[in-house]
Design an enzyme around this catalytic site. Structure first.
Site: not given
Length: 389
Positions: A173, A124, A130
């Protein structure tokens, strides 16, 4: 830090399955030096993998069933590779289900496996845990079953898995998690996926992330709205300048010339994107010249743009950057990621880190009653096999 994580993961695997793991995989989180909110505008980004990782331990299960244990969550799940893959209410498992689904869609042949994983990436905080989960897991199955998958395809399949989970992310990412190199940033062309490495010679500086420890609910709705506003802006520019295919073909003068044809918000968003595209190019030149103060100046400019023109900052992030701007030892600071909370990324001259950490933490707590989280990061390699496996 990571050595302890690796050894603890291996020990947990042995305790859980009674065997030695066959493969150990390390998959990093990422930072983005500059180039924010332009990945979905056919822009360039400048990310790097960092030394915060997820460590995976794998073995073949010699069956069609697979068992995966998330050590940090104290949760596990089993999946039968013969069954249809569907979304689960156990959210973290969906990233793994998505990866298995991608492997099956692409026609790769593999059987069951046992896996445990543990992470030093703060969840977070905008460091892409992820993407590290998807790409590290996919890399592990590839290594375990000797599948022929190119690194860039690992990134693309990881992105597709995340889309299936319901998060419409760009490629940055996953790409940086897989393709990162120690002390290098990656300039990625989000339109073509062409990429090049630039030296990140931060020898006299520390990269420190200040995590605001807030996440405002505006994030998702504002993100979608900004995308729509950018689409509206580029559509107006294309009508008036037929040679323009995307914002990277635009000049600031062109944006100003059609200001009266745009709403105030669409004009501001468009102007930010054109300026940020230019800043990424300038940042690469600064890095190539070892000119870290110029890079820092560009980071401050990006924050100003994100706060005033793109309007994705918040009082907490602005306070951190405004305070650091008064410090001579801080050469650059900006919000990193989607905005409305999360981290600032900061370049601080070595020798001043502890004083500045203490000062900003105290001021931040006085103003907001929130404890700042602080992460020291180094630029490191992308997803890889642990050398002892």
């Amino acid at each position: 830090m990571n050595d302890i994580l690796i050894q603890d993961t291996i020990a947990f695997f042995k305790k859980s399955y009674g065997t030695e793991p066959q493969k150990i995989v390390l998959s990093p989180g990422r930072i983005n030096i500059i180039g924010e909110h332009i990945d979905y505008n056919d822009g360039y980004v400048l990310p790097a993998a960092i030394d915060k990782i997820i460590c995976f331990a794998f073995e073949k299960s010699n069956a069609n069933t697979s068992k995966i244990i998330a050590i940090d969550l104290d949760e596990e799940f089993e999946i039968d590779l013969n069954d249809p893959i569907e979304l689960s209410e156990q959210v973290w498992t969906n990233y793994i289900r998505g990866v298995i689904r991608q492997l099956q869609i692409k026609g790769f042949q593999f059987e069951g496996f046992n896996c445990v994983f543990s992470s030093s990436i703060p969840v977070g905080s905008g460091l892409s845990s992820s993407a590290a989960l998807e790409c590290g897991f996919l890399f592990g199955v590839k290594e375990l079953y000797n599948l022929d998958i190119k690194p860039v395809d690992i990134a693309l399949m990881g992105q597709s898995a995340e889309h299936w989970v319901g998060i419409n992310c760009g490629i940055m990412d996953q790409f940086s998690s897989v393709m990162g190199l120690e002390n290098k940033v990656i300039k990625i062309d989000c339109r073509t996926l062409e990429y090049e490495y630039h030296d990140a010679n931060f020898i006299d500086y520390s990269l420190i992330l200040f995590d605001s420890n807030v996440k405002h609910a505006l994030m998702t709705s504002a993100y979608n709205q900004r995308r729509e506003q950018c689409e509206e802006g580029i559509a107006i520019l294309k009508i008036n300048f037929p040679e323009v295919k995307s914002f990277r073909d635009c000049t600031e003068e062109q944006v100003h010339s059609v200001k009266d044809k745009m709403s105030g918000d669409v004009f501001k968003r468009s102007l930010f994107v054109v300026k940020e595209l230019k800043r990424v190019i300038q940042a690469c030149e600064a890095l190539d010249n070892g000119d870290i103060p110029t890079l820092g100046k560009l980071m401050f400019e990006t924050h100003q743009g994100l706060s005033q023109d793109y309007e994705v900052s918040c009082p907490e992030l602005d306070m951190i950057v405004d305070t650091l701007k008064t410090e001579e030892a801080v050469v650059g600071s900006r919000l990193m990621g989607g905005g409305f909370g999360g981290c600032t990324i900061n370049l601080i001259k070595k020798g001043h880190e502890e004083r500045i950490k203490a000062k900003i933490s105290a001021l931040y707590f006085d103003k907001f009653g929130i404890k700042l989280k602080i992460y020291d990061v180094k630029i490191s390699n992308g997803t890889s096999l642990y050398k002892n496996s």
